[in-house]
Design a protein around this motif. Structure first.
Motif, mmCIF file in Angstrom:
data_model
loop_
_atom_site.group_PDB
_atom_site.id
_atom_site.type_symbol
_atom_site.label_atom_id
_atom_site.label_comp_id
_atom_site.label_asym_id
_atom_site.label_seq_id
_atom_site.Cartn_x
_atom_site.Cartn_y
_atom_site.Cartn_z
ATOM 1 N N THR A 10 57.958 57.476 17.928
ATOM 2 C CA THR A 10 57.360 57.304 19.251
ATOM 3 C C THR A 10 58.273 57.905 20.313
ATOM 4 N N LYS A 11 57.757 58.062 21.520
ATOM 5 C CA LYS A 11 58.571 58.572 22.622
ATOM 6 C C LYS A 11 59.747 57.645 22.889
ATOM 7 N N GLU A 12 59.526 56.348 22.813
ATOM 8 C CA GLU A 12 60.591 55.383 23.054
ATOM 9 C C GLU A 12 61.713 55.553 22.028
ATOM 10 N N GLN A 13 61.357 55.810 20.794
ATOM 11 C CA GLN A 13 62.375 56.031 19.764
ATOM 12 C C GLN A 13 63.119 57.341 19.992
ATOM 13 N N ASP A 72 63.641 58.731 22.893
ATOM 14 C CA ASP A 72 64.535 58.481 24.031
ATOM 15 C C ASP A 72 65.787 57.721 23.596
ATOM 16 N N GLU A 73 65.619 56.820 22.650
ATOM 17 C CA GLU A 73 66.769 56.077 22.113
ATOM 18 C C GLU A 73 67.742 57.035 21.426
ATOM 19 N N TYR A 121 56.980 64.202 28.759
ATOM 20 C CA TYR A 121 56.413 64.062 27.416
ATOM 21 C C TYR A 121 54.902 64.216 27.497
#
Length: 519
Positions: free
Chosen positions: A481-484, A486-487, A515
């Protein structure tokens, strides 16, 4: 025998035109990046490598390590030369803890890795019963089909209950199941060709089929970065092989012209067949083959074209049909399409697709078809389900959603890495994303630092890359995912700052990187 196997090239004595200074095909702009290594970095990386070799040599001469040694070898050459011994024991050993991790789960967006410890500086390792969960940036799970639950897993479990774990026989004996015919028909439809044949191992698809279609009277023009399975197949065939510079159309055309004129160096007769062999996506460089220009050369000089789509099939093109889909080229313009099911399809094995005459010939003459174990029914069903999803035959638009998700992830992650000042190799659309660290010592430090953030990446160095072009290779997946992402990028920025990995001299744009949410 298929026409592709027995066609001769007596008409090669006539040549039209001269070597062009620009690519033949100008309709498609290829955006790839290979920024030159800073001179100071080159010097330091070279000195660092040879310093490790020198220290290793001193250790090798003074201290005898407690490792297995060759005995009773009188009259035989050593299995390993001195350089191999020194490199493996005193260079590679220092970063050995960064390789061969024991994965105890499916390679999805997150993976579980068993804990290893060493009590003798990486000479040996001990596995513990504990394990940790990592974000997975190191597997070829391009479309995220490597899952332990969901429709693919359900279909596979049902097939195991029906047919068992394996067949244990070659296709030409007792190893053919109706699922193999179903997959071959589906593969041919997916690729837009007449027919296809499937095999139980991706490496063997190249290594054991190339000797069936080329021989000692043939010439192979091979990209310098082709996979070892291709190189093995060429060697087994006995064909003459010449290497052209990576993706260099001018060098390739010059070699084609020269060898059509000169013919076979021993017999002085025209070559029986001339093959160009290349890949769709190159797994170490992240580059994409310049296919339109190569097809133009194939047509101009009447040579054969073999493409290894192990990494590109499923991962490129708006329909996931690989490099032909990406460039909108006609499948009939490529004589042999090879690919594997181990990356985008979350399974195992490989295929060759093309004309019906070619496939009929391979069914009777391929070593992989006659002698190698066939694909297990469960493995076959996994590919059938995932390929059907990509084609939109099952589960609605799930396949298209994954294709778009992968494309968005690749574009976003590549742009963000470059914005950090890193040198990133490859094509803007390639899911293989190499970040250059140059020094083998920095490979070890970087991979270990990512481990602290519970992020699994792949460190790559010599001999898989040039001596001072070690790199961290991120493998993008639609499962992330985008959140992953970014992490991972946040951790990467900290690591880049800590180890001084901002090698790029290109100006960094202040434009916001957005994104693109897949539809």
């Amino acid at each position: 025998m298929a026409s592709i196997v027995n066609k001769c090239y007596s008409n090669h004595s006539k040549l039209n035109g001269y070597l062009k200074k620009k690519p033949i095909h100008k309709d498609f702009y290829i955006e790839e990046s290979y920024e030159k290594m800073p001179f100071s970095t080159s010097i330091m990386a070279t000195l660092g490598f040879y310093f490790l070799i020198f220290i290793g040599l001193i250790n090798h001469l003074i201290f005898t390590p407690k490792v297995a040694t060759e005995k009773k070898r009188k009259g035989y050459p050593p299995l390993y030369d001195t350089f191999d011994n020194i490199f493996l024991r005193y260079v590679f050993r220092r970063v050995k803890d960064c390789f061969n991790s024991v994965v105890s789960s499916v390679p999805s967006a997150k993976i579980e890795i068993r804990t290893r410890i060493t009590e003798d500086n990486n000479w040996s390792f001990k596995l513990l019963d504990t394990k940790s969960t990592f974000l997975n940036l190191g597997s070829y799970n391009y479309l995220g089909f490597a899952q332990s639950d969901g429709p693919i897993a359900d279909d596979t479990i049902n097939i195991i209950k029906k047919y068992g774990w394996a067949i244990g026989s070659p296709r030409q004996e007792l190893g053919t199941n109706h699922l193999h015919f179903e997959l071959e028909k589906l593969t041919a439809e997916f690729l837009g060709v007449d027919d296809a044949i499937v095999f139980g191992m991706g490496f063997a698809t190249n290594a054991l089929n190339l000797p069936a279609i080329i021989n000692s009277n043939c010439l192979v023009l091979s990209d310098e970065y082709n996979h070892s399975s291709v190189i093995s197949g060429i060697k087994l065939s006995g064909a003459t092989s010449l290497v052209y510079k990576h993706n260099d159309i001018l060098d390739l055309e010059e070699l084609v012209r020269q060898n059509i004129v000169s013919g076979h160096p021993k017999t002085k007769k025209p070559w029986e067949k001339i093959f160009i062999i290349t890949e769709g996506i190159f797994s170490m460089e992240g580059s994409i083959v310049n296919l339109p220009d190569i097809i133009a050369i194939k047509k101009k000089y009447k040579v054969y074209l073999y493409i290894d789509e192990a990494h590109s099939i499923g991962a490129l093109g708006s329909n996931g049909r690989g490099v032909l889909d990406y460039y909108n080229c006609c499948p009939k313009d490529v004589d042999l399409l090879m690919g594997t099911f181990t990356k985008s399809f979350g399974s195992g094995g490989g295929y060759i697709a093309g004309s019906k005459d070619l496939i009929d010939y391979l069914k009777a003459n391929s070593y992989a078809s006659c002698y190698a174990s066939t694909m297990a029914p469960s493995v076959t069903q996994t590919v059938i389900t995932s390929m059907s999803m990509i084609m939109g035959k099952k589960y609605g638009g799930e396949g298209r959603k994954r294709i778009n998700q992968l494309a968005s992830n690749v574009k976003y992650f590549r742009q963000k890495l470059k914005a950090l000042g890193c040198i990133v190799y490859g094509n803007k659309d390639s899911p293989v994303i190499p970040m250059l660290v140059y020094s083998i010592a920095k490979v070890g430090s970087t991979v270990r630092e990512f481990y602290k953030f519970n992020i699994a990446t792949v460190g790559v160095g010599f001999p898989a890359t040039p001596l001072i072009e070690s790199r961290i290779r991120f493998c993008m997946s639609a499962a992330l995912t985008k959140e992953q992402l970014d992490e991972v990028l946040e951790a990467t920025e900290k690591i880049v700052n800590k180890f001084g990995l901002r090698y790029s001299k290109k100006p960094i744009s202040n434009e916001e990187i957005v994104y693109e949410t897949p539809y």
